[in-house]
Design a protein around this motif. Sequence first.
Motif, PDB file in Angstrom:
ATOM      1  N   PHE A 109     -18.306  34.194  31.922  1.00  0.00           N
ATOM      2  CA  PHE A 109     -19.117  34.277  30.732  1.00  0.00           C
ATOM      3  C   PHE A 109     -20.113  34.077  31.827  1.00  0.00           C
ATOM      4  O   PHE A 109     -20.414  33.928  32.505  1.00  0.00           O
ATOM      5  CB  PHE A 109     -19.057  32.169  30.801  1.00  0.00           C
ATOM      6  N   ASP A 110     -20.943  34.737  30.061  1.00  0.00           N
ATOM      7  CA  ASP A 110     -22.722  35.026  31.731  1.00  0.00           C
ATOM      8  C   ASP A 110     -24.161  35.064  30.133  1.00  0.00           C
ATOM      9  O   ASP A 110     -23.020  35.314  28.806  1.00  0.00           O
ATOM     10  CB  ASP A 110     -22.305  36.857  31.794  1.00  0.00           C
ATOM     11  N   ILE A 111     -24.616  34.634  30.941  1.00  0.00           N
ATOM     12  CA  ILE A 111     -25.901  34.340  30.033  1.00  0.00           C
ATOM     13  C   ILE A 111     -26.662  35.705  29.993  1.00  0.00           C
ATOM     14  O   ILE A 111     -27.526  35.310  31.193  1.00  0.00           O
ATOM     15  CB  ILE A 111     -26.179  32.715  30.749  1.00  0.00           C
ATOM     16  N   ASN A 112     -27.529  35.961  28.364  1.00  0.00           N
ATOM     17  CA  ASN A 112     -28.448  36.627  29.048  1.00  0.00           C
ATOM     18  C   ASN A 112     -30.254  36.152  28.492  1.00  0.00           C
ATOM     19  O   ASN A 112     -29.613  35.468  27.295  1.00  0.00           O
ATOM     20  CB  ASN A 112     -28.338  37.937  27.960  1.00  0.00           C
ATOM     21  N   PHE A 113     -30.537  35.709  29.409  1.00  0.00           N
ATOM     22  CA  PHE A 113     -31.773  35.316  29.094  1.00  0.00           C
ATOM     23  C   PHE A 113     -32.872  35.949  27.800  1.00  0.00           C
ATOM     24  O   PHE A 113     -33.630  35.275  27.266  1.00  0.00           O
ATOM     25  CB  PHE A 113     -32.423  34.556  29.746  1.00  0.00           C
ATOM     26  N   ALA A 114     -33.078  37.583  28.377  1.00  0.00           N
ATOM     27  CA  ALA A 114     -33.323  38.227  27.470  1.00  0.00           C
ATOM     28  C   ALA A 114     -33.699  38.514  25.766  1.00  0.00           C
ATOM     29  O   ALA A 114     -34.757  38.289  24.934  1.00  0.00           O
ATOM     30  CB  ALA A 114     -33.093  39.870  27.789  1.00  0.00           C
ATOM     31  N   ASP A 115     -32.103  38.134  25.118  1.00  0.00           N
ATOM     32  CA  ASP A 115     -31.951  37.713  23.939  1.00  0.00           C
ATOM     33  C   ASP A 115     -31.498  36.657  23.190  1.00  0.00           C
ATOM     34  O   ASP A 115     -30.782  36.478  22.132  1.00  0.00           O
ATOM     35  CB  ASP A 115     -30.936  38.878  23.650  1.00  0.00           C
ATOM     36  N   SER A 116     -31.589  35.055  24.526  1.00  0.00           N
ATOM     37  CA  SER A 116     -30.587  34.046  24.297  1.00  0.00           C
ATOM     38  C   SER A 116     -29.394  33.993  23.309  1.00  0.00           C
ATOM     39  O   SER A 116     -29.235  33.368  22.717  1.00  0.00           O
ATOM     40  CB  SER A 116     -31.439  33.582  23.159  1.00  0.00           C
ATOM     41  N   THR A 117     -28.926  35.014  24.688  1.00  0.00           N
ATOM     42  CA  THR A 117     -27.416  34.963  23.996  1.00  0.00           C
ATOM     43  C   THR A 117     -26.003  34.806  25.020  1.00  0.00           C
ATOM     44  O   THR A 117     -26.735  35.051  26.608  1.00  0.00           O
ATOM     45  CB  THR A 117     -26.706  36.438  23.323  1.00  0.00           C
ATOM     46  N   ALA A 118     -25.558  34.430  24.524  1.00  0.00           N
ATOM     47  CA  ALA A 118     -24.422  34.988  26.442  1.00  0.00           C
ATOM     48  C   ALA A 118     -23.036  35.482  25.521  1.00  0.00           C
ATOM     49  O   ALA A 118     -22.526  35.719  24.691  1.00  0.00           O
ATOM     50  CB  ALA A 118     -23.738  32.998  26.524  1.00  0.00           C
ATOM     51  N   VAL A 119     -22.046  36.125  26.619  1.00  0.00           N
ATOM     52  CA  VAL A 119     -20.842  36.721  26.591  1.00  0.00           C
ATOM     53  C   VAL A 119     -19.444  36.597  27.002  1.00  0.00           C
ATOM     54  O   VAL A 119     -19.581  35.768  28.387  1.00  0.00           O
ATOM     55  CB  VAL A 119     -21.230  38.196  26.726  1.00  0.00           C
TER      56      VAL A 119
END
Length: 67
Positions: free
Chosen positions: A24-34
Amino acid sequence: MMCEMGCKGTIEKTLRKTAGVASFDINFADSTAVATFDSTLISATDIATAIDEVAGGGLYTASLLNE
């Protein structure tokens, strides 16, 4: 989320310990998580609910992009 370091870490740590979640990883650049998960153990909706309940609930909210 306003606090990239603390909030991100708290959510990722909690979700990575959740049964059925492999990563589980959050990406703040595009406000998503995978999330990578075993759908026989947990659903995408359950993962979103788990995020909503981090730290007793009310701090974070999640919604699914693809249902």
